[in-house]
Design a protein around this motif. Structure first.
Motif, PDB file in Angstrom:
ATOM      1  N   ILE A 189     -27.270  -8.707   2.077  1.00 55.66           N
ATOM      2  CA  ILE A 189     -26.350  -9.160   3.140  1.00 55.66           C
ATOM      3  C   ILE A 189     -25.372  -8.042   3.508  1.00 55.66           C
ATOM      4  O   ILE A 189     -25.118  -7.776   4.689  1.00 55.66           O
ATOM      5  CB  ILE A 189     -25.613 -10.449   2.697  1.00 55.66           C
ATOM      6  CG1 ILE A 189     -26.626 -11.596   2.554  1.00 55.66           C
ATOM      7  CG2 ILE A 189     -24.515 -10.816   3.696  1.00 55.66           C
ATOM      8  CD1 ILE A 189     -26.062 -12.884   1.968  1.00 55.66           C
ATOM      9  N   VAL A 190     -24.842  -7.365   2.493  1.00 59.24           N
ATOM     10  CA  VAL A 190     -23.928  -6.235   2.754  1.00 59.24           C
ATOM     11  C   VAL A 190     -24.642  -5.162   3.585  1.00 59.24           C
ATOM     12  O   VAL A 190     -24.098  -4.629   4.554  1.00 59.24           O
ATOM     13  CB  VAL A 190     -23.420  -5.639   1.414  1.00 59.24           C
ATOM     14  CG1 VAL A 190     -22.792  -4.270   1.615  1.00 59.24           C
ATOM     15  CG2 VAL A 190     -22.417  -6.588   0.769  1.00 59.24           C
ATOM     16  N   MET A 191     -25.898  -4.895   3.226  1.00 54.76           N
ATOM     17  CA  MET A 191     -26.681  -3.867   3.939  1.00 54.76           C
ATOM     18  C   MET A 191     -26.850  -4.226   5.419  1.00 54.76           C
ATOM     19  O   MET A 191     -26.566  -3.412   6.305  1.00 54.76           O
ATOM     20  CB  MET A 191     -28.064  -3.795   3.287  1.00 54.76           C
ATOM     21  CG  MET A 191     -28.973  -2.756   3.869  1.00 54.76           C
ATOM     22  SD  MET A 191     -28.880  -1.283   2.859  1.00 54.76           S
ATOM     23  CE  MET A 191     -28.463  -0.066   4.046  1.00 54.76           C
ATOM     24  N   ASP A 192     -27.333  -5.444   5.665  1.00 53.50           N
ATOM     25  CA  ASP A 192     -27.711  -5.791   7.043  1.00 53.50           C
ATOM     26  C   ASP A 192     -26.523  -6.170   7.928  1.00 53.50           C
ATOM     27  O   ASP A 192     -26.660  -6.243   9.150  1.00 53.50           O
ATOM     28  CB  ASP A 192     -28.748  -6.931   7.040  1.00 53.50           C
ATOM     29  CG  ASP A 192     -30.161  -6.397   6.818  1.00 53.50           C
ATOM     30  OD1 ASP A 192     -30.296  -5.291   6.280  1.00 53.50           O
ATOM     31  OD2 ASP A 192     -31.133  -7.093   7.183  1.00 53.50           O
ATOM     32  N   THR A 193     -25.363  -6.427   7.327  1.00 53.60           N
ATOM     33  CA  THR A 193     -24.174  -6.726   8.136  1.00 53.60           C
ATOM     34  C   THR A 193     -23.198  -5.551   8.151  1.00 53.60           C
ATOM     35  O   THR A 193     -22.159  -5.631   8.818  1.00 53.60           O
ATOM     36  CB  THR A 193     -23.385  -7.943   7.590  1.00 53.60           C
ATOM     37  OG1 THR A 193     -22.924  -7.625   6.264  1.00 53.60           O
ATOM     38  CG2 THR A 193     -24.236  -9.204   7.558  1.00 53.60           C
ATOM     39  N   SER A 194     -23.539  -4.487   7.401  1.00 55.45           N
ATOM     40  CA  SER A 194     -22.602  -3.394   7.191  1.00 55.45           C
ATOM     41  C   SER A 194     -21.278  -3.966   6.667  1.00 55.45           C
ATOM     42  O   SER A 194     -20.198  -3.692   7.204  1.00 55.45           O
ATOM     43  CB  SER A 194     -22.399  -2.602   8.488  1.00 55.45           C
ATOM     44  OG  SER A 194     -21.796  -1.381   8.200  1.00 55.45           O
TER      45      SER A 194
END
Ligand code: AMP
Ligand code: MN
Ligand code: MN
Length: 344
Positions: A172-177
């Motif tokens: 989630i952190v990756m895809d939402t920055s």
């Protein structure tokens, strides 16, 4: 303290949940050139299957980039499944189309053909979804869907001493920055709250994925940013990364992760593009676009790629210079068609 995901669980399709819960040995596949979302989702599916007393084998056609090694379980991915394995289900994670699983499919065609399949994905460009698949373009990340699957199947998000929560949080952190992109919804935040409550170290994951890099990678970023070009009256910003850049800085192709998001910080550009040489005959392209402007899946779709409206990619079977010329011509057409209210 735990966070109740009850209000969100009606969205979990019965068919996909039932197939995963009923598997005795799942083959779980992620996409080529893997990122934290596909890897985290695959680890999450494995944890769900294992909590049901079954087995999971994790497959990634490309090696896991060193960036993700801090997450528990990343050493479990193999490049090839066992053709004689007793798998009874294929779970495909974060693949906008089935060919995104990559070269491993060609090496084990009969096996991939034979297995019943569940696709869990969030790509708007996905048209491969069947009746037992779960494709939800409203999800910020595939890991958001996997967390809901776990909750729906009664698997505690604390499973594996917090390892599952950390893996899902990373996606989630990756895809939402880290919740900066417009794909973060109230559901994304509710799922994330539940993951943090289950032990996911949010701040540490965000730091590792976005604010910590080997010095060689910073040098690579410097070279590529230094040669950026702005065209089409400021509407297009692009740069290129060659194999020679990797050799000169002692970096891997995976170290280009994050560069496109710096190009996308341009105040003027509707379209940010990074061209990456991938051998003499192949070029990988990453695209980011401004909200309300060019649909990145339309641009990359013209070259057989896909992704999301604001972030997409494609692989073009042509040398870098040729791929760049063709792609920039298409980008110009689309960028020129964007009209913004003056003063906006
Ligand atoms: P990237 O620019 O590599 O961060 O990718 C941005 C988005 O585009 C991700 O959601 C990817 O899954 C998708 N994507 C990247 N490369 C491709 C490709 N060759 N084909 C289809 N989708 C892609
Ligand atoms: Mn992905
Ligand atoms: Mn994703």
């Amino acid at each position: 303290m735990s966070v109740d995901l009850g209000p969100w669980l009606d969205a979990v399709p019965r068919a996909a949940a039932g197939a995963i819960a009923g598997s005795r040995h799942a083959l779980v596949a992620c996409h080529e050139n893997p990122d934290a979302d596909t890897l985290g989702a695959a680890l999450g599916i494995a944890a769900i299957v294992e909590q049901h007393g079954a087995r999971a084998t994790l497959v990634s056609t490309d090696p896991v980039p060193p960036l993700y090694a801090f997450l528990e379980g990343m050493d479990r991915f193999v490049a090839d499944p066992d053709d004689a394995g007793d798998y009874d289900l294929l779970v495909v994670c974060d693949c906008g189309s089935l060919d995104r699983i990559g070269a491993v499919v060609g090496r084990h065609e009969a096996l991939f053909e034979r297995l019943p399949r569940v696709l869990v994905d969030h790509h708007a460009s996905n048209t491969d979804g069947g009746p037992s698949d779960w494709v939800d373009p409203e999800a910020a990340a595939t890991c958001e869907l996997v967390a809901l699957l776990a909750a729906r199947l009664g698997v505690p998000l604390e499973a594996g001493g917090g390892a599952m929560a950390a893996a899902l949080m990373a996606g989630i952190v990756m895809d939402t920055s880290t919740f900066a992109h417009p794909n973060s919804t109230p559901r994304t935040l509710a799922v994330s709250a539940a993951l943090v409550a289950a032990g996911a170290p949010l701040s540490e994951i965000s730091r590792r994925l976005y604010r910590s890099k080997p010095d060689a990678q910073l040098r690579l970023f410097g070279r590529v940013l230094d040669r950026l070009e702005v065209t089409d009256g400021g509407r297009i910003i692009h740069s290129s990364l060659s194999d020679a850049d990797l050799a000169a800085t002692g970096t891997l192709s995976a170290h280009s992760e994050g560069l496109i998001d710096l190009l996308a910080q341009s105040e003027t550009a509707e379209v940010a593009i990074l061209f990456k040489e991938f051998g003499p005959e192949s070029t990988r392209v990453s695209v980011r676009t401004k909200p309300g402007g060019v649909d990145a899946t339309v641009l990359t779709g013209a070259f057989g790629g896909g992704g999301h409206a604001r972030a997409a990619g494609a692989t073009i079977q042509a040398p870098l210079a040729e791929a760049r010329a063709r792609f920039l011509a298409e980008a110009k057409q689309l960028a020129d068609a964007v009209s913004r209210p003056t003063g906006a």
